[in-house]
Design a protein around this motif. Structure first.
Motif, short mmCIF file in Angstrom:
data_model
loop_
_atom_site.label_atom_id
_atom_site.label_comp_id
_atom_site.label_asym_id
_atom_site.label_seq_id
_atom_site.Cartn_x
_atom_site.Cartn_y
_atom_site.Cartn_z
N LYS A 12 0.77 -1.22 0.04
CA LYS A 12 -0.01 -0.09 -0.08
C LYS A 12 0.90 1.33 0.05
O LYS A 12 0.64 2.31 -0.95
CB LYS A 12 -0.86 -0.09 1.32
N LEU A 13 1.95 1.28 0.87
CA LEU A 13 2.98 2.32 0.70
C LEU A 13 3.67 2.47 -0.47
O LEU A 13 3.69 3.72 -1.18
CB LEU A 13 3.97 2.03 1.79
N VAL A 14 3.96 1.37 -1.22
CA VAL A 14 4.72 1.78 -2.54
C VAL A 14 3.60 2.24 -3.64
O VAL A 14 3.76 3.07 -4.18
CB VAL A 14 5.00 0.20 -3.10
N SER A 15 2.32 1.83 -3.46
CA SER A 15 1.35 2.07 -4.29
C SER A 15 1.18 3.83 -4.09
O SER A 15 0.79 4.64 -4.79
CB SER A 15 -0.03 1.47 -4.18
N ASP A 16 0.98 4.12 -2.77
CA ASP A 16 0.83 5.46 -2.61
C ASP A 16 1.95 6.41 -2.94
O ASP A 16 1.71 7.50 -3.49
CB ASP A 16 0.59 5.73 -0.90
N LEU A 17 3.00 5.83 -2.71
CA LEU A 17 4.28 6.61 -3.28
C LEU A 17 4.30 6.91 -4.74
O LEU A 17 4.57 7.91 -5.22
CB LEU A 17 5.50 5.87 -2.84
N LYS A 18 3.83 5.84 -5.39
CA LYS A 18 3.89 5.81 -6.94
C LYS A 18 2.72 6.88 -7.29
O LYS A 18 3.07 7.67 -8.30
CB LYS A 18 3.50 4.69 -7.59
N VAL A 19 1.56 7.07 -6.67
CA VAL A 19 0.48 8.00 -6.96
C VAL A 19 1.04 9.57 -6.59
O VAL A 19 1.04 10.41 -7.43
CB VAL A 19 -0.50 7.68 -6.00
N VAL A 20 1.73 9.72 -5.39
CA VAL A 20 2.34 10.75 -5.15
C VAL A 20 3.63 11.12 -6.06
O VAL A 20 3.50 12.76 -6.66
CB VAL A 20 2.87 10.99 -3.65
N ILE A 21 4.18 10.37 -6.55
CA ILE A 21 5.32 10.67 -7.19
C ILE A 21 4.75 11.13 -8.88
O ILE A 21 4.92 12.19 -9.50
CB ILE A 21 6.22 9.52 -7.56
N ALA A 22 3.63 10.20 -9.30
CA ALA A 22 2.92 10.75 -10.53
C ALA A 22 2.26 12.10 -10.30
O ALA A 22 2.32 12.95 -11.25
CB ALA A 22 1.99 9.70 -10.85
N ASP A 23 1.65 12.45 -9.13
CA ASP A 23 1.02 13.81 -9.17
C ASP A 23 2.28 14.89 -9.02
O ASP A 23 1.89 16.11 -9.74
CB ASP A 23 0.27 13.79 -7.64
N THR A 24 2.99 14.57 -8.39
CA THR A 24 4.14 15.51 -8.30
C THR A 24 4.89 15.83 -9.79
O THR A 24 5.03 17.05 -10.04
CB THR A 24 5.44 15.29 -7.33
N LEU A 60 12.38 0.51 -1.36
CA LEU A 60 11.52 -0.32 -0.38
C LEU A 60 10.66 -1.47 -1.23
O LEU A 60 10.53 -2.62 -0.66
CB LEU A 60 10.19 0.72 -0.31
N GLU A 61 10.54 -1.25 -2.59
CA GLU A 61 9.89 -2.19 -3.30
C GLU A 61 10.93 -3.37 -3.64
O GLU A 61 10.55 -4.44 -3.42
CB GLU A 61 9.73 -1.65 -4.80
N GLN A 62 12.13 -3.05 -3.52
CA GLN A 62 12.93 -4.20 -3.92
C GLN A 62 13.13 -5.02 -2.43
O GLN A 62 13.23 -6.19 -2.37
CB GLN A 62 14.59 -3.74 -4.31
N ALA A 63 13.03 -4.39 -1.56
CA ALA A 63 12.88 -4.99 -0.24
C ALA A 63 11.68 -5.83 0.18
O ALA A 63 11.94 -6.92 0.50
CB ALA A 63 13.19 -3.92 1.07
N LEU A 64 10.86 -5.40 -0.34
CA LEU A 64 9.41 -6.06 -0.52
C LEU A 64 9.36 -7.31 -1.26
O LEU A 64 9.20 -8.41 -0.88
CB LEU A 64 8.32 -5.33 -0.87
N VAL A 65 10.13 -7.37 -2.30
CA VAL A 65 10.15 -8.22 -3.27
C VAL A 65 11.33 -9.42 -2.39
O VAL A 65 10.96 -10.64 -2.62
CB VAL A 65 10.85 -7.75 -4.84
#
Length: 104
Positions: A12-24, A60-65
């Motif tokens: 969820k955090l990775v997903s939220d970060l992707k949204v914030v990055i896209a918006d920025t 974070l995504e790599q750590a999750l994987v």
């Protein structure tokens, strides 16, 4: 980040970060034509923070994987080392789910 954070929370955090990055990134594109010292400074700071956020998100995504792969390997090792226990656990879970579903 806490080691106790669940995989779902991390996803969820990775997903939220992707949204914030896209918006920025969209905000940076939208303000490209604007002039002014403060706008320029803000764009510069946003650019730096955006790069930092992307780097952190990738880490974070790599750590999750990595943790997911480690959990899969541990499960695979357990099933190979103790197949009858694995069958018993699977049967017990199946029975419990069947009972729960049957009550509805």
């Amino acid at each position: 980040m806490s080691e106790q954070m669940t995989a779902a929370n991390k996803e969820k955090l990775v997903s939220d970060l992707k949204v914030v990055i896209a918006d920025t990134e969209e905000l940076l594109r939208a303000t490209t034509g604007m002039a002014g010292e403060k706008v320029g400074e803000l764009r510069e700071r946003l650019g730096v923070r955006l790069r930092d956020a992307k780097d952190r998100m990738l880490d974070l995504e790599q750590a999750l994987v990595d943790k997911t792969k480690a959990a899969a390997r541990a499960t695979d090792d357990f099933v190979h080392d103790q197949p009858w226990k694995a069958v018993g656990v699977a049967a017990a879970l199946g029975l419990a789910l069947g009972v729960l579903i049957g009550r509805r």
